[in-house]
Design a protein around this motif. Structure first.
Motif, PDB file in Angstrom:
ATOM      1  N   PRO A  46      23.914  48.694  19.115  1.00  0.00           N
ATOM      2  CA  PRO A  46      24.374  47.514  19.853  1.00  0.00           C
ATOM      3  C   PRO A  46      23.631  46.248  19.438  1.00  0.00           C
ATOM      4  O   PRO A  46      22.401  46.249  19.280  1.00  0.00           O
ATOM      5  N   THR A  47      24.390  45.162  19.248  1.00  0.00           N
ATOM      6  CA  THR A  47      23.808  43.859  18.922  1.00  0.00           C
ATOM      7  C   THR A  47      24.193  42.795  19.942  1.00  0.00           C
ATOM      8  O   THR A  47      23.641  41.686  19.896  1.00  0.00           O
ATOM      9  N   TRP A  48      25.108  43.087  20.832  1.00  0.00           N
ATOM     10  CA  TRP A  48      25.552  42.140  21.875  1.00  0.00           C
ATOM     11  C   TRP A  48      26.218  42.933  22.987  1.00  0.00           C
ATOM     12  O   TRP A  48      26.934  43.896  22.730  1.00  0.00           O
ATOM     13  N   TRP A  49      25.930  42.534  24.233  1.00  0.00           N
ATOM     14  CA  TRP A  49      26.524  43.171  25.409  1.00  0.00           C
ATOM     15  C   TRP A  49      27.103  42.094  26.324  1.00  0.00           C
ATOM     16  O   TRP A  49      26.557  40.999  26.439  1.00  0.00           O
ATOM     17  N   ARG A  50      28.179  42.450  27.024  1.00  0.00           N
ATOM     18  CA  ARG A  50      28.665  41.628  28.131  1.00  0.00           C
ATOM     19  C   ARG A  50      29.316  42.562  29.143  1.00  0.00           C
ATOM     20  O   ARG A  50      30.082  43.471  28.774  1.00  0.00           O
ATOM     21  N   HIS A  51      29.033  42.347  30.401  1.00  0.00           N
ATOM     22  CA  HIS A  51      29.417  43.288  31.444  1.00  0.00           C
ATOM     23  C   HIS A  51      30.330  42.634  32.477  1.00  0.00           C
ATOM     24  O   HIS A  51      30.133  41.478  32.857  1.00  0.00           O
ATOM     25  N   ALA A  52      31.300  43.402  32.938  1.00  0.00           N
ATOM     26  CA  ALA A  52      32.187  42.968  34.012  1.00  0.00           C
ATOM     27  C   ALA A  52      32.172  44.045  35.091  1.00  0.00           C
ATOM     28  O   ALA A  52      32.369  45.230  34.808  1.00  0.00           O
ATOM     29  N   ARG A  53      31.939  43.598  36.309  1.00  0.00           N
ATOM     30  CA  ARG A  53      31.851  44.513  37.451  1.00  0.00           C
ATOM     31  C   ARG A  53      33.155  44.433  38.240  1.00  0.00           C
ATOM     32  O   ARG A  53      33.583  43.353  38.657  1.00  0.00           O
ATOM     33  N   GLY A  54      33.790  45.589  38.443  1.00  0.00           N
ATOM     34  CA  GLY A  54      35.074  45.613  39.133  1.00  0.00           C
ATOM     35  C   GLY A  54      34.928  45.880  40.622  1.00  0.00           C
ATOM     36  O   GLY A  54      34.173  46.767  41.027  1.00  0.00           O
TER      37      GLY A  54
ATOM     38  N   GLY B 181      41.578  50.195  45.596  1.00  0.00           N
ATOM     39  CA  GLY B 181      42.221  51.454  45.953  1.00  0.00           C
ATOM     40  C   GLY B 181      43.254  51.941  44.966  1.00  0.00           C
ATOM     41  O   GLY B 181      44.034  51.142  44.431  1.00  0.00           O
ATOM     42  N   ASP B 182      43.249  53.263  44.715  1.00  0.00           N
ATOM     43  CA  ASP B 182      44.258  53.920  43.879  1.00  0.00           C
ATOM     44  C   ASP B 182      44.393  53.288  42.499  1.00  0.00           C
ATOM     45  O   ASP B 182      45.501  53.065  42.012  1.00  0.00           O
ATOM     46  N   GLY B 183      43.261  52.999  41.886  1.00  0.00           N
ATOM     47  CA  GLY B 183      43.281  52.501  40.517  1.00  0.00           C
ATOM     48  C   GLY B 183      43.451  51.004  40.367  1.00  0.00           C
ATOM     49  O   GLY B 183      43.521  50.503  39.238  1.00  0.00           O
ATOM     50  N   THR B 184      43.503  50.268  41.471  1.00  0.00           N
ATOM     51  CA  THR B 184      43.673  48.820  41.397  1.00  0.00           C
ATOM     52  C   THR B 184      42.344  48.109  41.645  1.00  0.00           C
ATOM     53  O   THR B 184      41.404  48.686  42.189  1.00  0.00           O
ATOM     54  N   PHE B 185      42.298  46.839  41.247  1.00  0.00           N
ATOM     55  CA  PHE B 185      41.106  46.024  41.427  1.00  0.00           C
ATOM     56  C   PHE B 185      41.480  44.684  42.046  1.00  0.00           C
ATOM     57  O   PHE B 185      42.510  44.095  41.702  1.00  0.00           O
ATOM     58  N   ASP B 186      40.621  44.215  42.963  1.00  0.00           N
ATOM     59  CA  ASP B 186      40.812  42.875  43.513  1.00  0.00           C
ATOM     60  C   ASP B 186      40.399  41.827  42.488  1.00  0.00           C
ATOM     61  O   ASP B 186      41.126  40.856  42.265  1.00  0.00           O
ATOM     62  N   HIS B 187      39.238  42.026  41.880  1.00  0.00           N
ATOM     63  CA  HIS B 187      38.801  41.110  40.843  1.00  0.00           C
ATOM     64  C   HIS B 187      37.682  41.765  40.037  1.00  0.00           C
ATOM     65  O   HIS B 187      37.104  42.777  40.446  1.00  0.00           O
ATOM     66  N   TRP B 188      37.418  41.176  38.878  1.00  0.00           N
ATOM     67  CA  TRP B 188      36.286  41.558  38.043  1.00  0.00           C
ATOM     68  C   TRP B 188      35.345  40.370  37.957  1.00  0.00           C
ATOM     69  O   TRP B 188      35.793  39.224  37.800  1.00  0.00           O
ATOM     70  N   GLU B 189      34.069  40.642  38.076  1.00  0.00           N
ATOM     71  CA  GLU B 189      33.046  39.613  37.908  1.00  0.00           C
ATOM     72  C   GLU B 189      32.447  39.768  36.521  1.00  0.00           C
ATOM     73  O   GLU B 189      31.796  40.777  36.220  1.00  0.00           O
ATOM     74  N   VAL B 190      32.706  38.788  35.651  1.00  0.00           N
ATOM     75  CA  VAL B 190      32.190  38.821  34.288  1.00  0.00           C
ATOM     76  C   VAL B 190      30.807  38.194  34.318  1.00  0.00           C
ATOM     77  O   VAL B 190      30.650  36.969  34.366  1.00  0.00           O
ATOM     78  N   ALA B 191      29.801  39.051  34.323  1.00  0.00           N
ATOM     79  CA  ALA B 191      28.439  38.635  34.626  1.00  0.00           C
ATOM     80  C   ALA B 191      27.802  37.894  33.459  1.00  0.00           C
ATOM     81  O   ALA B 191      28.139  38.106  32.287  1.00  0.00           O
ATOM     82  N   SER B 192      26.839  37.043  33.798  1.00  0.00           N
ATOM     83  CA  SER B 192      26.033  36.390  32.772  1.00  0.00           C
ATOM     84  C   SER B 192      24.719  37.132  32.542  1.00  0.00           C
ATOM     85  O   SER B 192      23.994  36.837  31.593  1.00  0.00           O
ATOM     86  N   SER B 193      24.429  38.107  33.393  1.00  0.00           N
ATOM     87  CA  SER B 193      23.160  38.828  33.333  1.00  0.00           C
ATOM     88  C   SER B 193      23.311  40.174  32.625  1.00  0.00           C
ATOM     89  O   SER B 193      24.424  40.641  32.366  1.00  0.00           O
ATOM     90  N   ALA B 194      22.175  40.800  32.333  1.00  0.00           N
ATOM     91  CA  ALA B 194      22.161  42.116  31.702  1.00  0.00           C
ATOM     92  C   ALA B 194      22.355  43.208  32.755  1.00  0.00           C
ATOM     93  O   ALA B 194      22.222  42.974  33.957  1.00  0.00           O
ATOM     94  N   GLU B 195      22.686  44.406  32.288  1.00  0.00           N
ATOM     95  CA  GLU B 195      22.776  45.606  33.134  1.00  0.00           C
ATOM     96  C   GLU B 195      21.864  46.652  32.497  1.00  0.00           C
ATOM     97  O   GLU B 195      22.314  47.465  31.687  1.00  0.00           O
ATOM     98  N   PRO B 196      20.581  46.655  32.827  1.00  0.00           N
ATOM     99  CA  PRO B 196      19.628  47.525  32.119  1.00  0.00           C
ATOM    100  C   PRO B 196      19.998  49.007  32.141  1.00  0.00           C
ATOM    101  O   PRO B 196      19.835  49.701  31.130  1.00  0.00           O
ATOM    102  N   ALA B 197      20.490  49.513  33.274  1.00  0.00           N
ATOM    103  CA  ALA B 197      20.816  50.944  33.341  1.00  0.00           C
ATOM    104  C   ALA B 197      21.935  51.290  32.373  1.00  0.00           C
ATOM    105  O   ALA B 197      21.887  52.314  31.674  1.00  0.00           O
ATOM    106  N   VAL B 198      22.953  50.439  32.315  1.00  0.00           N
ATOM    107  CA  VAL B 198      24.070  50.678  31.399  1.00  0.00           C
ATOM    108  C   VAL B 198      23.621  50.519  29.955  1.00  0.00           C
ATOM    109  O   VAL B 198      23.953  51.337  29.081  1.00  0.00           O
ATOM    110  N   GLU B 199      22.842  49.472  29.680  1.00  0.00           N
ATOM    111  CA  GLU B 199      22.457  49.189  28.300  1.00  0.00           C
ATOM    112  C   GLU B 199      21.506  50.243  27.736  1.00  0.00           C
ATOM    113  O   GLU B 199      21.602  50.607  26.563  1.00  0.00           O
ATOM    114  N   THR B 200      20.599  50.750  28.565  1.00  0.00           N
ATOM    115  CA  THR B 200      19.678  51.777  28.076  1.00  0.00           C
ATOM    116  C   THR B 200      20.422  53.064  27.758  1.00  0.00           C
ATOM    117  O   THR B 200      20.291  53.624  26.657  1.00  0.00           O
ATOM    118  N   TRP B 201      21.210  53.546  28.734  1.00  0.00           N
ATOM    119  CA  TRP B 201      21.964  54.793  28.510  1.00  0.00           C
ATOM    120  C   TRP B 201      23.001  54.609  27.407  1.00  0.00           C
ATOM    121  O   TRP B 201      23.123  55.438  26.507  1.00  0.00           O
TER     122      TRP B 201
END
Length: 305
Positions: free
Chosen positions: A122-130, A134-154
């Motif tokens: 990996p050389t670049w990451w960007r994360h969106a939190r959904g 319900g039932d596979g749908t999403f109200d919105h996604w938050e496209v974060a400006s911050s890192a997600e250490p748990a996701v990036e490490t694993w």
């Protein structure tokens, strides 16, 4: 179009940046699967689960504890088609289908991560939190400006181990820091929120010259507000001037009308919980919510039974 986009509502993100004709960049899983034979195994969701040590098996091997999550082993159309939670042996018996699998029901944040890989690193990451509705749908996604250490490490360790030799974008969907799906592409829902044309230029250079160069110091928090409506009606596209008017409002980045008006509703790949008609990408979520409400009024008023 070398950035191979089949959804007309998303070509708006790519049409201003020239791309060499022999540089093919997938936005669809079908293209990514075809063009990456060495790494196409990642579309086998059972294999992805097992390579992380998660409890999982194909239908036909009954779970030994519940609840579990059931879904197709392969689903190149996405949108959560055929997925559901199984809470008992009776649920499992009722849901049994050849070609489906179950896996441990993970808990935690549902995050979609786009990663630029060079030889699997990996050389670049960007994360969106959904925010699920319900039932596979999403109200919105938050496209974060911050890192997600748990996701990036694993995710970094997993990519280096399993995707060596691959250079390009990869999308990792995770829950609680564990990978539930891998796509050999990026999420084409919000390139404007990643940085627009300069980000697209970096994307093209990654596939053309196998390097990643992008100044991301000014990244901003953004939102992708989604409009789902009930299944069944034939919805009508809003007038182009209405869409342009929304896009010109303060805090709004772009609008996608996410279905083919001339195609029967049942021929669209949609989750059980609703039919997705629009996405509003924005920098101000309240502005995005107001735009979604205006679009909802249009779709309800013009829908045909």
């Amino acid at each position: 179009m070398p950035i191979c986009e089949i959804d007309p509502w998303r070509t708006q993100y790519f049409e201003r940046v020239p791309c060499p004709p022999d540089t093919l960049i997938p936005t669809e899983d079908s293209d990514a699967w075809t063009w990456n034979p060495r790494h196409r195994w990642v579309y086998d969701k059972l294999e992805v689960a097992l390579r992380q040590g998660l409890d999982a098996a194909p239908h036909g091997v009954a779970p030994h504890r519940y609840p579990v999550f059931s879904k197709p082993l392969y689903n190149l159309k996405g949108m959560g088609v055929g997925s559901r939670t199984l809470r008992s042996a009776a649920d499992y018996e009722a849901a049994y289908q050849p070609g489906h699998m179950w896996m441990a029901l993970l808990e935690g944040d549902h995050i979609s991560s786009d990663v630029a890989l060079v030889d699997g690193s990996p050389t670049w990451w960007r994360h969106a939190r959904g925010l699920a509705s319900g039932d596979g749908t999403f109200d919105h996604w938050e496209v974060a400006s911050s890192a997600e250490p748990a996701v990036e490490t694993w995710g970094a360790n997993w990519c280096r181990q399993h995707l060596a030799g691959y250079t390009g974008m990869v999308n990792l969907e995770t829950i609680g820091g564990r990978i539930i799906e891998v796509h050999l592409r990026f999420a084409d829902q919000w390139p404007d929120l990643y940085g627009g044309d300069p980000w697209i230029e970096a994307l093209i250079e990654l596939y053309t010259h196998k390097v990643w160069r992008y100044d991301d110091r000014d990244r901003r928090l953004g939102y992708s507000v989604v409009l789902f409506l009930p299944h069944g009606p034939q919805y009508r596209h809003p007038p182009a001037e209405m869409v342009r008017g929304i896009e010109q409002q303060s805090g709004i980045s772009s609008v996608q009308i996410t279905f083919h008006e001339g195609l029967a509703p049942h021929r669209h790949a949609m989750p059980p919980g609703g039919f997705r008609v629009a996405i509003v990408n924005c920098w101000d979520r309240e502005a995005g919510n107001a735009a979604r409400a205006a679009l909802r009024r249009h779709f309800i008023a013009t829908a045909a039974a």
